[in-house]
Design a protein around this motif. Sequence first.
Motif, short mmCIF file in Angstrom:
data_model
loop_
_atom_site.label_atom_id
_atom_site.label_comp_id
_atom_site.label_asym_id
_atom_site.label_seq_id
_atom_site.Cartn_x
_atom_site.Cartn_y
_atom_site.Cartn_z
N TRP A 1 -11.55 -6.38 0.19
CA TRP A 1 -12.07 -5.57 1.30
C TRP A 1 -12.24 -6.47 2.52
CZ3 TRP A 1 -13.07 -0.43 2.07
CH2 TRP A 1 -13.85 -0.09 3.17
N HIS B 1 -13.76 2.16 -9.45
CA HIS B 1 -14.50 2.50 -8.24
C HIS B 1 -14.86 1.21 -7.49
CE1 HIS B 1 -15.17 5.72 -11.15
NE2 HIS B 1 -15.35 6.54 -10.13
N HIS B 2 -15.18 1.35 -6.22
CA HIS B 2 -15.71 0.24 -5.44
C HIS B 2 -17.15 0.54 -5.06
CE1 HIS B 2 -11.56 -1.07 -5.23
NE2 HIS B 2 -11.96 -2.20 -4.67
N ASN C 1 -3.38 2.67 -3.49
CA ASN C 1 -3.87 3.26 -2.25
C ASN C 1 -4.89 2.36 -1.57
OD1 ASN C 1 -2.43 5.80 -2.43
ND2 ASN C 1 -3.77 6.28 -4.16
N GLU C 2 -4.73 1.06 -1.75
CA GLU C 2 -5.64 0.09 -1.14
C GLU C 2 -4.84 -1.17 -0.86
OE1 GLU C 2 -8.41 -1.16 -4.54
OE2 GLU C 2 -7.34 0.60 -5.26
N THR C 3 -5.49 -2.17 -0.31
CA THR C 3 -4.83 -3.44 -0.01
C THR C 3 -5.70 -4.58 -0.53
OG1 THR C 3 -5.88 -3.63 2.16
CG2 THR C 3 -3.75 -2.50 2.07
N VAL D 1 -8.49 -2.57 -8.82
CA VAL D 1 -7.58 -1.53 -8.31
C VAL D 1 -8.02 -0.20 -8.92
CG1 VAL D 1 -5.19 -0.82 -8.05
CG2 VAL D 1 -5.75 -3.26 -8.27
N ASP D 2 -8.23 0.79 -8.06
CA ASP D 2 -8.71 2.09 -8.52
C ASP D 2 -7.54 2.94 -9.01
OD1 ASP D 2 -11.17 1.19 -7.77
OD2 ASP D 2 -11.31 2.40 -5.95
N GLU E 1 0.84 -1.19 0.00
CA GLU E 1 0.00 0.00 0.00
C GLU E 1 0.88 1.25 0.00
OE1 GLU E 1 -3.52 1.92 2.85
OE2 GLU E 1 -2.23 0.28 3.57
N ASP F 1 -15.87 -4.69 -6.11
CA ASP F 1 -15.70 -4.19 -7.47
C ASP F 1 -16.41 -5.08 -8.47
OD1 ASP F 1 -13.64 -6.29 -8.50
OD2 ASP F 1 -12.71 -5.52 -6.68
N HIS G 1 -6.11 -8.83 -5.65
CA HIS G 1 -6.61 -8.33 -6.93
C HIS G 1 -5.96 -9.15 -8.04
CE1 HIS G 1 -8.23 -4.99 -4.62
NE2 HIS G 1 -7.05 -4.85 -4.07
#
Length: 697
Positions: free
Chosen positions: A470, A617-618, A363-365, A333-334, A309, A637, A368
């Motif tokens: 998530w 987007h999520h 910017n996420e974990t 992944v955004d 991250e 997603d 994916h």
Amino acid sequence: MFETFSALEVLLLMGLSIAGVMAGIAANGLKYAVFRPSPHPLWRRAAHIGSWAGILLVILWGAVTAAVYFALGWAFVMDRVVVMLPLLALPALLVAARALPALRGDKAMTPEAAANVAAAVHTMAAGTLLVLYLVWFDIPSVPDLRESTMYLAMLAGTAALLQLYHRRRVRTIEARGRGYLAMAIRSAAFTLSAVVLLMAWFLWSMERSKFPASMSMLHPETFEYGGGAVPAGAVSSAHHDHHARHAVASAAGSAAISVTDLTGPRTGEPDARFTLVAQKQMIELASGHTVEAWTFNGQVPGPQLVVREGDLVEVELINKDIELGVTVHWHGVDVPNAEDGVAGLTQNAVMPGESHTYRFVVNETGTHWYHSHQASSVQVAKGLFGAFIILPKDGAEAGGGTADVTIFSHDWETPDGTRTVLHLPGPASGGQRIIPPGTEVRLRLVNSASYTKLFSLHGTPFRVSAIDGWDIHEPEAVTGMRLKIGGGGRYDVTFTMPDHPVALTLDGREPETTIIFSKDGQEAADIRTGGPILDPLAYGSYAPAPIDGNAVFDREFLMVLDQIYLGHYNGHSNTLWAINGEVFPRTPTFVVEEGDLVKTRIVNRTFSDHPMHLHGHHMVVLSRNGKPYKGSPLVLDTLLVDPGETYEVAFRADNPGIWMDHCHILDHAAWGMSMHLTYANVTTPYTVGEASGNHPE
């Protein structure tokens, strides 16, 4: 339940068609019989029975429609009520008022009465044919004023013409003494003419469905604004009305932005750098079949890319020999829009001998994956995919006492048909994996196949720790539950390795769909089939969702998923998959502005499930079938929508660009179930079609 209602509707409409044909032939015969010295009662009786059968079937169809409304809601019947019900009910009333009184009893029938009977019965048949056409070939999922009046006007015109024709025809029969032979000849001529016209229409429609050699992915006539303000900067592709685009942007006070400007950082030393080489490679599957795969770096799955991250990631894509061209899409992944990897929308496909570099900050974990988004229905199936794992910024590396294993479920086309294989990375032997007892295990389950898979874990309690990357809030341990993962979806499963073997299986007992974890790689596991399916909306402990379902939304959209049983698409015929009654490129484009809070209602009216994937987007799941989630918040997603289900999801429009939103049964996307979310002032210079070589699906 929905499948039962749909099957009943099809049966009723087929029965109505048969009744209409029977009554129509008999009513036509009555026109000739009234001039015979001894009119045969069979014509009258057949017309009477067929008319009553048609009326009763219309009533039953209405009852089924009402049952669907009370069971599933207005979205499942709005086209039936607004468009189709008048096409069936009004002719049925006409038959009841004009045909049945004349057909009742044995009283001699006048020529005028025979003409009225024929006109009414044939009008009912015409209404049935119109409804069949709509249900099977041109579903008006979200009816508008045009659809609600156009078909009714067509039926009214047909009824008037039939009345004139049959009155004129009985006068001709009376004057010329036509008999049953003349009726048979005319009927055969009409049938032959109808077949010829139908074939001509079929060929014309197929030709008309062909895409132009070059077209934009965006079409302004499809823009929808979700009940919010129409943005002044709502513009189309740079290839549409170039001067008007700049005029609108100027009036809005801000210039249009191209997707080419929405990139990740162009400078700075990357924290993680990778190279992916797309190339053909013969591989041997766990099933024993050898297939030609399209691979990244000569392996399937492609290399597992592990980052943290906050990392700046740089990936160079090189196409060695994939003639169609390739891209890399970062599923779930955004990323900035220009890094999304959709051929014809955010970049051109990378052709053989070419390369393309992606740069973005994660910017996420979570779990994916990446895959090609050029001819994705072909290229993903042939192996162009791999895992993209984002570890927490300060998390520990997997090491002593832990095991982190990514497993792909994938469908392969072999000489013996489609075979599903579970792919293990790293050292593994014959579906075995050695894990010492006491090890904390995380299985990252990825469904890279298009169709939904049911996973089972045997031999230990486990937790679903994350879905689509998530984290689940306070997941509880479960035993014997099956995990239903749609195409493109991911589940993280965690457990402590016991002293005995643990088996991961898919429904089915083929060796290639079973992986056994044990302390020595030699033992067999106790595998039990069946078990309930875990409901992600009722799993974990309740916590407030990132977006409240009672919030005030800036825009609210409706997405109705339908199927067209037979349609033409880009010069070919097939079952088509529609959104709001249309297939790409006529599917809706949802227009938003940055900062909007957006809610979408997704309704599945097909026989198939649909894993709907929104790029960039999520989606926060608010409710299913009108009932809010009961367990952990779900932020996805890729949302799996089963037949007859309705979901409400929400997201914050915080990633400007033009984004695909499509079914991740990739064949469905390739046959129409693909649309876009666009920010009002964003344009794209790229096109799809033979001229550019870009074919995203």
